[in-house]
Design an enzyme around this catalytic site. Structure first.
Site, PDB file in Angstrom:
ATOM      1  N   HIS A 121     -31.508   0.941  10.892  1.00  0.00           N
ATOM      2  CA  HIS A 121     -32.621   0.502  10.036  1.00  0.00           C
ATOM      3  C   HIS A 121     -33.863   0.064  10.828  1.00  0.00           C
ATOM      4  CE1 HIS A 121     -30.290   1.154   6.577  1.00  0.00           C
ATOM      5  NE2 HIS A 121     -29.754  -0.043   6.402  1.00  0.00           N
ATOM      6  N   HIS A 171     -34.310  -1.376   0.306  1.00  0.00           N
ATOM      7  CA  HIS A 171     -32.910  -1.816   0.336  1.00  0.00           C
ATOM      8  C   HIS A 171     -32.590  -2.924  -0.676  1.00  0.00           C
ATOM      9  CE1 HIS A 171     -29.005  -2.540   2.333  1.00  0.00           C
ATOM     10  NE2 HIS A 171     -29.242  -1.430   3.007  1.00  0.00           N
ATOM     11  N   GLU A 177     -30.689   4.152  -1.715  1.00  0.00           N
ATOM     12  CA  GLU A 177     -31.773   4.182  -0.736  1.00  0.00           C
ATOM     13  C   GLU A 177     -32.325   5.600  -0.587  1.00  0.00           C
ATOM     14  OE1 GLU A 177     -30.143   2.210   2.892  1.00  0.00           O
ATOM     15  OE2 GLU A 177     -28.479   1.760   1.528  1.00  0.00           O
TER      16      GLU A 177
END
Length: 348
Positions: free
Chosen positions: A102, A172, A299
């Protein structure tokens, strides 16, 4: 509306921005991480919370499961924090076992974003990532606009970089449309028009294969609950301790996903220009935030670890290009228990 939400260890102020639409949708966004702290829908005069959130800034600073955060430069894992481009090996920071996740420890979700524009129903946040941060090449200028329109939350990423860099952002939030942490998030009805998925290895890195969902727990082409659809003996489910997989959308898919809670009567239609969606069922929340219950993450993004797989769609932003990604969350409310078809009709 803008108010103080706390102070970072270096003394910088974090603000909470409240947005409201004229049809009863309200969002709370933090300048730290672009976190969606709250999202509420007026359902017959009663506000229903739609996402999981924490009480204060110290809780978010300690959070390690990306609750409601902006994600970038790249969503998902990059194997061993390493990729090659134009004959050069680039090494990224390691923040998830042996891998990069991420965007690293200095990614979008850990940044203090600047408020560039704000109105009652919209805000535009901007930030700059310098060349070499978390190992990424190039100075990246990014902005994200949040906008409420009726019962829809729109999110739009734009970005430019002065060097070729991996770039594949996402968002998220954890959704439990029941509005009640005692109602399992896995009892929400989910539909994803994806005919393929990406199998993972034991460290949750894509193997490079694009597999059909037929006769697997990853087939959500017809609405079903994750609780009913899963096969806990399936090797891929065992490795991820549940769902944590990229679903590849069919070419004729009209949206990313649809989600409905029979408990509250709230439904969501998730749309984006992304080619895939990572479906994560929030199993890590059991250990990190047990009082919150679970929420599901959907996502929208490209393929995780794309820079290491020539067969995956390209995820390199070239210098001089402007990147745009759009995500829209549309909500509707019907009488609890009315059924899937009525909920979907209300979303049109």
């Amino acid at each position: 509306m803008k108010r103080d939400f706390g102070t970072l260890p270096d003394g910088r102020k974090v603000h909470l921005l409240t947005l409201r639409s004229d049809e009863g949708l309200e969002a709370e966004v933090l300048t730290y991480g672009g976190i969606l702290r709250a999202l509420r829908l007026d359902a017959g005069g009663k506000p229903v919370p739609l996402v999981l959130g924490l009480d204060d800034l110290p809780a978010y600073l300690a959070d390690s499961v990306n609750l409601g955060r902006l994600v970038g430069r790249c969503g998902g894992r990059i194997a061993h924090g390493r990729y090659e481009h134009d004959g050069r090996t680039h090494r990224l920071s390691i923040n998830d076992g042996r891998h990069h996740l991420h965007g690293g420890s200095g990614g979008f979700g850990q940044r203090l974003w600047r408020v560039d524009e704000q109105d009652v129903d919209r805000v535009r946040l901007t930030c700059t990532l310098e060349d070499g941060e978390d190992g990424y090449p190039g100075r990246l200028e990014a902005s994200v606009e949040f906008r409420l329109q009726g019962t829809t939350l729109h999110l739009a990423y734009t970005a430019r970089c002065d060097a070729a860099t991996p770039f594949d952002p996402t968002y998220h939030p954890y959704f439990n449309l029941a509005g009640d942490p005692t109602v399992p998030a896995a009892e929400q009805l989910l539909q994803v028009l994806a005919d393929c998925y990406l199998p993972l290895d034991a460290e949750l890195i894509p193997l490079g294969e694009i597999a059909r969902v037929d006769d697997t727990p990853f087939d959500f082409r017809r609405p079903t609950t994750p609780a009913r659809n899963t096969d806990r003996t399936h090797p891929q489910i065992l490795m991820g301790k549940g769902y944590d997989h990229c679903l590849v959308l069919a070419g004729d898919a009209d949206c990313i996903a649809k989600l409905y809670s029979p408990h509250s009567g709230v439904a969501m239609r998730l749309s984006s220009d992304a080619p895939a969606v990572v479906f994560y069922e929030g199993q890590i929340l059991d250990a990190h935030h047990p009082r919150l219950g679970r929420g599901v993450c959907l996502e929208p993004q490209g393929f995780p670890d794309a820079p290491n797989h020539p067969g995956f769609p390209d995820a390199i932003l070239q210098p001089g290009e402007q990147y745009v990604r759009r995500i829209a969350y549309r909500f509707a409310s019907i009488a609890p228990g009315s059924g899937w078809e009525q909920a979907m009709a209300a979303l049109i």
